[in-house]
Design a protein around this motif. Structure first.
Motif, PDB file in Angstrom:
ATOM      1  N   ARG A 268       0.816  -1.203   0.000  1.00  0.00           N
ATOM      2  CA  ARG A 268       0.000   0.000   0.000  1.00  0.00           C
ATOM      3  C   ARG A 268       0.859   1.266   0.000  1.00  0.00           C
ATOM      4  NH1 ARG A 268      -4.736   0.917  -1.710  1.00  0.00           N
ATOM      5  NH2 ARG A 268      -5.490  -0.930  -0.616  1.00  0.00           N
ATOM      6  N   GLY A 269       0.656   2.097  -1.043  1.00  0.00           N
ATOM      7  CA  GLY A 269       1.375   3.352  -1.139  1.00  0.00           C
ATOM      8  C   GLY A 269       2.857   3.224  -1.386  1.00  0.00           C
ATOM      9  N   THR A 270       3.333   2.024  -1.702  1.00  0.00           N
ATOM     10  CA  THR A 270       4.778   1.820  -1.840  1.00  0.00           C
ATOM     11  C   THR A 270       5.161   1.170  -3.163  1.00  0.00           C
ATOM     12  OG1 THR A 270       5.002   1.604   0.551  1.00  0.00           O
ATOM     13  CG2 THR A 270       6.812   0.762  -0.788  1.00  0.00           C
ATOM     14  N   MET A 271       4.446   0.113  -3.583  1.00  0.00           N
ATOM     15  CA  MET A 271       4.890  -0.653  -4.733  1.00  0.00           C
ATOM     16  C   MET A 271       3.697  -1.236  -5.475  1.00  0.00           C
ATOM     17  SD  MET A 271       7.635  -3.805  -4.821  1.00  0.00           S
ATOM     18  CE  MET A 271       8.910  -2.701  -4.185  1.00  0.00           C
ATOM     19  N   THR A 272       3.766  -1.219  -6.812  1.00  0.00           N
ATOM     20  CA  THR A 272       2.778  -1.872  -7.664  1.00  0.00           C
ATOM     21  C   THR A 272       3.466  -2.936  -8.507  1.00  0.00           C
ATOM     22  OG1 THR A 272       3.067  -0.243  -9.443  1.00  0.00           O
ATOM     23  CG2 THR A 272       1.370   0.214  -7.780  1.00  0.00           C
ATOM     24  N   ARG A 340       6.830  -6.651 -13.921  1.00  0.00           N
ATOM     25  CA  ARG A 340       7.288  -5.293 -13.655  1.00  0.00           C
ATOM     26  C   ARG A 340       6.920  -4.892 -12.228  1.00  0.00           C
ATOM     27  NH1 ARG A 340       6.210   0.275 -17.119  1.00  0.00           N
ATOM     28  NH2 ARG A 340       6.297   1.736 -15.377  1.00  0.00           N
ATOM     29  N   LEU A 341       7.865  -4.248 -11.544  1.00  0.00           N
ATOM     30  CA  LEU A 341       7.663  -3.698 -10.201  1.00  0.00           C
ATOM     31  C   LEU A 341       7.960  -2.203 -10.249  1.00  0.00           C
ATOM     32  CD1 LEU A 341       9.388  -6.398  -7.954  1.00  0.00           C
ATOM     33  CD2 LEU A 341       6.934  -6.098  -8.329  1.00  0.00           C
ATOM     34  N   ASP A 342       7.096  -1.394  -9.602  1.00  0.00           N
ATOM     35  CA  ASP A 342       7.256   0.052  -9.580  1.00  0.00           C
ATOM     36  C   ASP A 342       7.252   0.573  -8.157  1.00  0.00           C
ATOM     37  OD1 ASP A 342       6.864   1.476 -12.481  1.00  0.00           O
ATOM     38  OD2 ASP A 342       5.814  -0.443 -12.406  1.00  0.00           O
ATOM     39  N   ASP A 343       8.203   1.449  -7.865  1.00  0.00           N
ATOM     40  CA  ASP A 343       8.256   2.150  -6.582  1.00  0.00           C
ATOM     41  C   ASP A 343       7.392   3.405  -6.702  1.00  0.00           C
ATOM     42  OD1 ASP A 343       8.808   3.442  -4.239  1.00  0.00           O
ATOM     43  OD2 ASP A 343      10.981   3.363  -4.426  1.00  0.00           O
ATOM     44  N   THR A 344       6.308   3.478  -5.922  1.00  0.00           N
ATOM     45  CA  THR A 344       5.346   4.573  -6.036  1.00  0.00           C
ATOM     46  C   THR A 344       5.353   5.487  -4.815  1.00  0.00           C
ATOM     47  OG1 THR A 344       3.595   3.162  -5.120  1.00  0.00           O
ATOM     48  CG2 THR A 344       3.846   3.185  -7.511  1.00  0.00           C
ATOM     49  N   ARG A 345       6.399   5.463  -4.027  1.00  0.00           N
ATOM     50  CA  ARG A 345       6.407   6.266  -2.805  1.00  0.00           C
ATOM     51  C   ARG A 345       6.505   7.761  -3.086  1.00  0.00           C
ATOM     52  NH1 ARG A 345      11.192   3.220   0.256  1.00  0.00           N
ATOM     53  NH2 ARG A 345      11.951   3.279  -1.902  1.00  0.00           N
ATOM     54  N   ASP A 346       7.147   8.141  -4.176  1.00  0.00           N
ATOM     55  CA  ASP A 346       7.343   9.557  -4.487  1.00  0.00           C
ATOM     56  C   ASP A 346       6.975   9.782  -5.946  1.00  0.00           C
ATOM     57  OD1 ASP A 346       8.098  12.160  -4.769  1.00  0.00           O
ATOM     58  OD2 ASP A 346      10.146  11.909  -4.025  1.00  0.00           O
ATOM     59  N   SER A 347       6.018  10.688  -6.197  1.00  0.00           N
ATOM     60  CA  SER A 347       5.592  10.930  -7.571  1.00  0.00           C
ATOM     61  C   SER A 347       6.647  11.665  -8.388  1.00  0.00           C
ATOM     62  CB  SER A 347       4.290  11.743  -7.573  1.00  0.00           C
ATOM     63  OG  SER A 347       4.486  12.996  -6.937  1.00  0.00           O
ATOM     64  N   LEU A 348       7.622  12.299  -7.744  1.00  0.00           N
ATOM     65  CA  LEU A 348       8.674  13.013  -8.446  1.00  0.00           C
ATOM     66  C   LEU A 348       9.938  12.180  -8.600  1.00  0.00           C
ATOM     67  CD1 LEU A 348       8.339  16.548  -6.827  1.00  0.00           C
ATOM     68  CD2 LEU A 348       7.348  15.729  -8.961  1.00  0.00           C
ATOM     69  N   ARG A 349       9.892  10.960  -8.117  1.00  0.00           N
ATOM     70  CA  ARG A 349      11.052  10.087  -8.217  1.00  0.00           C
ATOM     71  C   ARG A 349      10.552   8.650  -8.355  1.00  0.00           C
ATOM     72  NH1 ARG A 349      15.137   8.326  -3.452  1.00  0.00           N
ATOM     73  NH2 ARG A 349      16.824   7.482  -4.738  1.00  0.00           N
ATOM     74  N   LEU A 388      16.201  -1.648 -15.650  1.00  0.00           N
ATOM     75  CA  LEU A 388      16.068  -0.760 -14.498  1.00  0.00           C
ATOM     76  C   LEU A 388      15.900   0.653 -15.029  1.00  0.00           C
ATOM     77  CD1 LEU A 388      16.144  -0.232 -11.444  1.00  0.00           C
ATOM     78  CD2 LEU A 388      18.631   0.017 -11.642  1.00  0.00           C
ATOM     79  N   VAL A 389      14.811   1.316 -14.623  1.00  0.00           N
ATOM     80  CA  VAL A 389      14.509   2.672 -15.075  1.00  0.00           C
ATOM     81  C   VAL A 389      14.533   3.593 -13.861  1.00  0.00           C
ATOM     82  CG1 VAL A 389      12.846   4.168 -16.234  1.00  0.00           C
ATOM     83  CG2 VAL A 389      13.101   1.798 -16.975  1.00  0.00           C
ATOM     84  N   LEU A 390      15.351   4.638 -13.928  1.00  0.00           N
ATOM     85  CA  LEU A 390      15.450   5.645 -12.877  1.00  0.00           C
ATOM     86  C   LEU A 390      14.857   6.935 -13.424  1.00  0.00           C
ATOM     87  CD1 LEU A 390      19.156   4.936 -11.845  1.00  0.00           C
ATOM     88  CD2 LEU A 390      17.079   3.853 -10.967  1.00  0.00           C
ATOM     89  N   ARG A 391      13.775   7.376 -12.818  1.00  0.00           N
ATOM     90  CA  ARG A 391      13.010   8.519 -13.320  1.00  0.00           C
ATOM     91  C   ARG A 391      12.974   9.601 -12.250  1.00  0.00           C
ATOM     92  NH1 ARG A 391       8.299   8.810 -16.937  1.00  0.00           N
ATOM     93  NH2 ARG A 391       6.879  10.458 -16.279  1.00  0.00           N
ATOM     94  N   ASP A 392      13.466  10.817 -12.589  1.00  0.00           N
ATOM     95  CA  ASP A 392      13.538  11.908 -11.611  1.00  0.00           C
ATOM     96  C   ASP A 392      13.123  13.219 -12.277  1.00  0.00           C
ATOM     97  OD1 ASP A 392      15.035  10.814  -9.046  1.00  0.00           O
ATOM     98  OD2 ASP A 392      16.066   9.963 -10.773  1.00  0.00           O
TER      99      ASP A 392
END
Length: 476
Positions: A268-272, A340-349, A388-392
């Motif tokens: 919840r609120g961390t990973m999809t 696929r795993l996504d880190d969703t803790r920060d919308s800007l990162r 691995l995708v790093l998006r900032d």
């Protein structure tokens, strides 16, 4: 009901509006209501603070209200005195310290850069089209086959080595997953992906191919909904109707395919997550030189007694035609994984990890009516890779998007003949079959394909920086 005004001559109301410092108020709103019918007229003061309104007919009884931003509203009843036809109403408005003047501020909100690609947002320089799902164009057994999907587009043809665009070889094509190289040619049917096929592009920034770019987009899992989907496809060979030659050449192909997919929020609120798994098997039983019937051999240009004589001669010479461990049916087993795993803790990162794997085992390759079972071989192919995708978002206001992608993959291929012996091709003549083609080639001994092991590694890195300036998107 509104009372009718008494008939009378026209009357004019005029006046001047000042502030509490005796300065003229321009633009003050003046509302005059006539009694007793309550007819209302309005106007604004000029640069000298003056105003005037005319009522025809006049009644001699009026209510005048004056308002201006930053001042207290004032109102007064004005009545006619005697026979006058011009009534004067001057006002002095006091400042209202609790009310500020109305201010309207209008500005354009800075736009944050985006790298979103969907079926409605294509890239410049490409003629492209999205394909999603089956849509009646592909059979369930071909769903997820990238070459079959690309072949549904106009101008794309299918060749034994793959799809061809404008007559180019399949080696000119490029298959990518989210913009990075993808060595897989088959995806799980249950995978929630979109496949984009771009041909004849004139954009130099999209290099790496001259024919077709088959780009697969695997989206993130939904943060609000958990989705599950599954498919099961059965194609029984006994339900397929063909003639004796079709059965001998393996036209009756039995197929089984199962696929499961799931996506949603893992933490919840961390990973999809968005994952899919596919398991398939194709099986057919083509005839070999030892099991083919007379009709099949005759259509192949050789008489049955010629085959019997050849087998009788080859065995004493030590040339094998069969042996233990050689399957009598061709089977192709395939397992494919995509996740696929996504880190969703920060919308800007954002941090995204994508993995894929494939395993294919094909047995009894080369089994045919004019070839001995000993000439068959098996092939095993394994594929594994990850991204691995790093998006900032960086820069002033965090409006500039920089995206770094790292990708690595490996493909291992192994060919194993069932008999590690030299192959032999024997020309036989059967004049009773057809005088025009009375010579046929029969394969004996080992496989014509030698044992082979091959490993291919691919590493890729890319950075893309996007910003909005002057209402246009800029990319580097």
């Amino acid at each position: 009901p509104r009372a009718a005004p008494p008939a009378g001559p026209a009357e004019t109301l005029r006046g001047r509006v000042l502030d509490d410092s005796a300065r003229a108020l321009a633009g003050a709103a003046v509302h005059v209501t006539r009694g007793p019918d309550r007819l209302t007229q309005q106007t604004t003061t000029d640069s000298a603070g003056r105003w005037a309104l005319r009522f025809d007919p006049g009644t001699g009884d009026y209510l005048v209200a004056v308002s201006a931003p930053g001042f207290r509203t004032a109102r007064r009843r004005v009545q006619r005195v005697g026979t006058e036809r011009e009534l004067v109403a001057d006002f002095t408005l006091a400042r209202d310290l609790s009310t500020l003047a109305a201010v309207r501020v209008q500005a354009r909100r800075p736009v944050r850069a985006d790298n979103f690609v969907d079926r409605f947002n294509g890239e410049p320089g490409g003629v492209e089209r999205f394909q999603e799902g089956v849509q009646g164009q592909l059979s369930p057994t071909l769903a997820g086959d990238l070459a079959a999907t690309a072949a549904t587009l106009p101008g794309v043809t299918v060749t034994p080595s793959g799809v061809s665009v404008l007559g180019l070889d399949a080696a000119s094509n490029l298959t990518t997953l989210n913009g990075m190289a993808l060595p897989l040619g088959q995806l799980p049917r249950a995978a929630r992906v979109e496949t984009r096929v771009a041909t004849a592009t004139f954009d130099p920034t999209r290099g790496g191919f001259a024919g077709a770019n088959i780009d697969v987009r695997l989206g993130p899992g939904d943060r609000f909904f958990q989705r599950r989907n599954g498919f099961l496809t059965l194609v029984p060979a006994p339900l397929q109707v063909t003639d004796a030659v079709g059965r001998a050449t393996g036209a009756q192909l039995g197929q089984f395919r199962g696929s499961l997919g799931a996506d949603g929020e893992l933490i919840r609120g961390t990973m999809t997550y968005n994952v899919a798994l596919d398991v398939a098997r194709d099986a057919t039983e083509p005839a070999s030189l030892l099991t083919a019937d007379a009709a099949t051999l005759l259509r192949g240009g050789v008489a049955p007694d010629t085959v019997a004589r050849l087998v009788g001669v080859a065995t004493p010479l030590g040339i094998p035609v069969a042996g233990a461990g050689i399957p009598g049916a061709q089977r192709r087993d395939n397992v494919t994984w995509l996740g696929r795993l996504d880190d969703t803790r920060d919308s800007l990162r954002g941090r995204t990890l994508t993995s894929y794997a494939g395993w294919t085992r094909t047995g009894a390759l080369g089994l045919a009516p004019l070839a001995a079972p000993s000439t068959a071989s098996a092939r095993t192919e394994r594929t594994a890779g990850g991204q691995l995708v790093l998006r900032d978002f960086v820069g002033p206001g965090r409006r500039v998007l920089t995206e770094t992608r790292l990708s690595g993959s490996g493909v291992w291929t192994r060919d194993e003949p069932y008999r590690a012996l030299p192959s032999a091709s024997v020309l036989v003549r059967s004049p009773t079959v057809d005088a025009q083609r009375d010579v046929a080639a029969l394969a004996l001994g080992g496989s014509p394909a030698p044992p082979r092991e091959e490993a291919r590694w691919t590493a890729e890195a890319m950075n893309e920086t996007i910003w909005m300036a002057g209402g246009r998107t800029h990319r580097f």
